[in-house]
Design a protein around this motif. Structure first.
Motif, PDB file in Angstrom:
ATOM      1  N   ARG A 128       0.808  -1.229   0.000  1.00  0.00           N
ATOM      2  CA  ARG A 128       0.000   0.000   0.000  1.00  0.00           C
ATOM      3  C   ARG A 128       0.837   1.273   0.000  1.00  0.00           C
ATOM      4  N   ARG A 129       2.110   1.174   0.385  1.00  0.00           N
ATOM      5  CA  ARG A 129       2.967   2.354   0.438  1.00  0.00           C
ATOM      6  C   ARG A 129       3.711   2.615  -0.863  1.00  0.00           C
ATOM      7  N   THR A 130       4.062   1.554  -1.583  1.00  0.00           N
ATOM      8  CA  THR A 130       4.917   1.694  -2.763  1.00  0.00           C
ATOM      9  C   THR A 130       4.240   1.286  -4.067  1.00  0.00           C
ATOM     10  N   GLY A 131       3.149   0.545  -3.989  1.00  0.00           N
ATOM     11  CA  GLY A 131       2.493   0.041  -5.187  1.00  0.00           C
ATOM     12  C   GLY A 131       3.150  -1.202  -5.763  1.00  0.00           C
ATOM     13  N   VAL A 132       4.201  -1.705  -5.124  1.00  0.00           N
ATOM     14  CA  VAL A 132       4.858  -2.923  -5.612  1.00  0.00           C
ATOM     15  C   VAL A 132       3.903  -4.091  -5.444  1.00  0.00           C
ATOM     16  N   ARG A 133       3.750  -4.857  -6.527  1.00  0.00           N
ATOM     17  CA  ARG A 133       2.858  -6.013  -6.492  1.00  0.00           C
ATOM     18  C   ARG A 133       3.671  -7.293  -6.323  1.00  0.00           C
ATOM     19  N   LEU A 134       3.060  -8.224  -5.642  1.00  0.00           N
ATOM     20  CA  LEU A 134       3.645  -9.547  -5.506  1.00  0.00           C
ATOM     21  C   LEU A 134       2.894 -10.461  -6.447  1.00  0.00           C
ATOM     22  N   GLY A 135       3.616 -10.988  -7.434  1.00  0.00           N
ATOM     23  CA  GLY A 135       3.010 -11.912  -8.382  1.00  0.00           C
ATOM     24  C   GLY A 135       3.361 -13.342  -8.030  1.00  0.00           C
ATOM     25  N   ARG A 136       3.294 -14.199  -9.025  1.00  0.00           N
ATOM     26  CA  ARG A 136       3.572 -15.617  -8.822  1.00  0.00           C
ATOM     27  C   ARG A 136       5.057 -15.954  -8.913  1.00  0.00           C
ATOM     28  N   GLY A 137       5.880 -14.983  -9.335  1.00  0.00           N
ATOM     29  CA  GLY A 137       7.322 -15.203  -9.332  1.00  0.00           C
ATOM     30  C   GLY A 137       7.952 -15.408 -10.690  1.00  0.00           C
ATOM     31  N   GLY A 138       7.170 -15.419 -11.759  1.00  0.00           N
ATOM     32  CA  GLY A 138       7.734 -15.634 -13.087  1.00  0.00           C
ATOM     33  C   GLY A 138       8.230 -14.376 -13.771  1.00  0.00           C
ATOM     34  N   GLY A 139       7.777 -13.215 -13.311  1.00  0.00           N
ATOM     35  CA  GLY A 139       8.221 -11.953 -13.889  1.00  0.00           C
ATOM     36  C   GLY A 139       7.495 -11.516 -15.147  1.00  0.00           C
ATOM     37  N   SER A 140       6.507 -12.294 -15.603  1.00  0.00           N
ATOM     38  CA  SER A 140       5.798 -11.967 -16.848  1.00  0.00           C
ATOM     39  C   SER A 140       5.153 -10.589 -16.792  1.00  0.00           C
ATOM     40  N   ILE A 164      -1.230  -4.765   1.585  1.00  0.00           N
ATOM     41  CA  ILE A 164      -0.453  -4.935   2.812  1.00  0.00           C
ATOM     42  C   ILE A 164       0.748  -3.997   2.843  1.00  0.00           C
ATOM     43  N   ASP A 165       1.489  -4.035   3.935  1.00  0.00           N
ATOM     44  CA  ASP A 165       2.723  -3.265   4.085  1.00  0.00           C
ATOM     45  C   ASP A 165       3.922  -4.179   3.886  1.00  0.00           C
ATOM     46  N   ASP A 166       4.997  -3.581   3.397  1.00  0.00           N
ATOM     47  CA  ASP A 166       6.313  -4.222   3.389  1.00  0.00           C
ATOM     48  C   ASP A 166       6.450  -5.454   2.511  1.00  0.00           C
ATOM     49  N   ILE A 167       6.024  -5.367   1.260  1.00  0.00           N
ATOM     50  CA  ILE A 167       6.337  -6.440   0.310  1.00  0.00           C
ATOM     51  C   ILE A 167       7.791  -6.265  -0.096  1.00  0.00           C
ATOM     52  N   PRO A 168       8.589  -7.306   0.023  1.00  0.00           N
ATOM     53  CA  PRO A 168       9.989  -7.192  -0.393  1.00  0.00           C
ATOM     54  C   PRO A 168      10.061  -6.843  -1.883  1.00  0.00           C
ATOM     55  N   ALA A 169      10.841  -5.830  -2.216  1.00  0.00           N
ATOM     56  CA  ALA A 169      10.940  -5.385  -3.607  1.00  0.00           C
ATOM     57  C   ALA A 169      12.325  -5.677  -4.159  1.00  0.00           C
ATOM     58  N   GLU A 170      12.352  -6.009  -5.444  1.00  0.00           N
ATOM     59  CA  GLU A 170      13.599  -6.215  -6.163  1.00  0.00           C
ATOM     60  C   GLU A 170      13.651  -5.197  -7.303  1.00  0.00           C
ATOM     61  N   ALA A 171      14.794  -5.037  -7.905  1.00  0.00           N
ATOM     62  CA  ALA A 171      14.993  -4.008  -8.929  1.00  0.00           C
ATOM     63  C   ALA A 171      14.025  -4.152 -10.100  1.00  0.00           C
ATOM     64  N   HIS A 172      13.654  -5.366 -10.462  1.00  0.00           N
ATOM     65  CA  HIS A 172      12.788  -5.575 -11.626  1.00  0.00           C
ATOM     66  C   HIS A 172      11.295  -5.394 -11.309  1.00  0.00           C
ATOM     67  N   ASP A 173      10.919  -5.298 -10.045  1.00  0.00           N
ATOM     68  CA  ASP A 173       9.505  -5.187  -9.668  1.00  0.00           C
ATOM     69  C   ASP A 173       8.918  -3.863 -10.142  1.00  0.00           C
ATOM     70  N   GLN A 174       7.788  -3.947 -10.809  1.00  0.00           N
ATOM     71  CA  GLN A 174       7.103  -2.771 -11.336  1.00  0.00           C
ATOM     72  C   GLN A 174       5.893  -2.456 -10.461  1.00  0.00           C
ATOM     73  N   PRO A 175       5.758  -1.224 -10.001  1.00  0.00           N
ATOM     74  CA  PRO A 175       4.599  -0.872  -9.171  1.00  0.00           C
ATOM     75  C   PRO A 175       3.355  -0.661 -10.029  1.00  0.00           C
TER      76      PRO A 175
END
Length: 189
Positions: A128-140, A164-175
């Protein structure tokens, strides 16, 4: 919390939702989206055909199409990138390589999403703070979202409790810019 554990926990919670609750969630999400002027005016919408415990998009895709939008749905390529094809009603789908229904229309290429006026994406959760989404892990969807213009509304569809708060983000994650739950629309950026 690491992404693998978070994914397992979220999938377990989704699996526990009864079918009646899932139907109600889909209806609330659909109505919330269809009430937005920027959704009503979107001529080309990139969406997805939901599967499993995802918030159901079948009625939403049909409603967008019936209201005159051109809806493109993903076609998973062998390299896990997303090609796109036009949805032309319920009879225009066939089961794809990963078991998900895909349009039978001509493939428009991975860059077709660049022309969308609205992009609706799946997610297991959104920060909710960054807009980073958690997907299934394939990066599609991260690859697809990287092709979307900065002013295009990008929206993740979620069940309650998945913003939620605090989803771990990586460089490739798109909000994403918005999240829609059965409780309503949340602006994230």
């Amino acid at each position: 919390m690491d992404k693998l554990k978070l994914r397992r926990d979220l999938l377990r919670a989704r699996a526990s939702l009864d079918p009646g609750q899932r139907r109600a969630n889909a209806s609330n999400i659909r109505e919330t989206l269809l009430d937005q002027p920027w959704v009503q005016m979107a001529g080309l919408v990139a969406c997805y055909w939901s599967t499993g415990s995802e918030p159901d998009t079948h009625g939403l895709v049909f409603a967008l199409w019936k209201h005159g939008a051109t809806v493109i749905l993903p076609v998973h390529k062998d390299d896990d990138d997303l090609d796109w094809a036009v949805y032309d009603g319920p009879d225009s789908l066939k089961r794809g390589r990963s078991g998900i229904m895909e349009p039978i229309d001509t493939r428009r290429g991975v860059d077709a999403i660049r022309t969308a006026a609205l992009v609706l994406v799946p997610a297991l959760a959104v920060d909710r703070r960054t807009g980073v989404r958690l997907g299934r892990g394939g990066g599609s969807y991260d690859r697809a979202l990287a092709r979307v213009g900065p002013n295009v509304p990008t929206v993740a569809l979620l069940h309650d409790g998945e913003l939620i708060d605090d989803i771990p983000a990586e460089a490739h994650d798109q909000p994403v810019r918005y999240a829609v739950t059965p409780m309503g629309l949340t602006s994230l950026m």
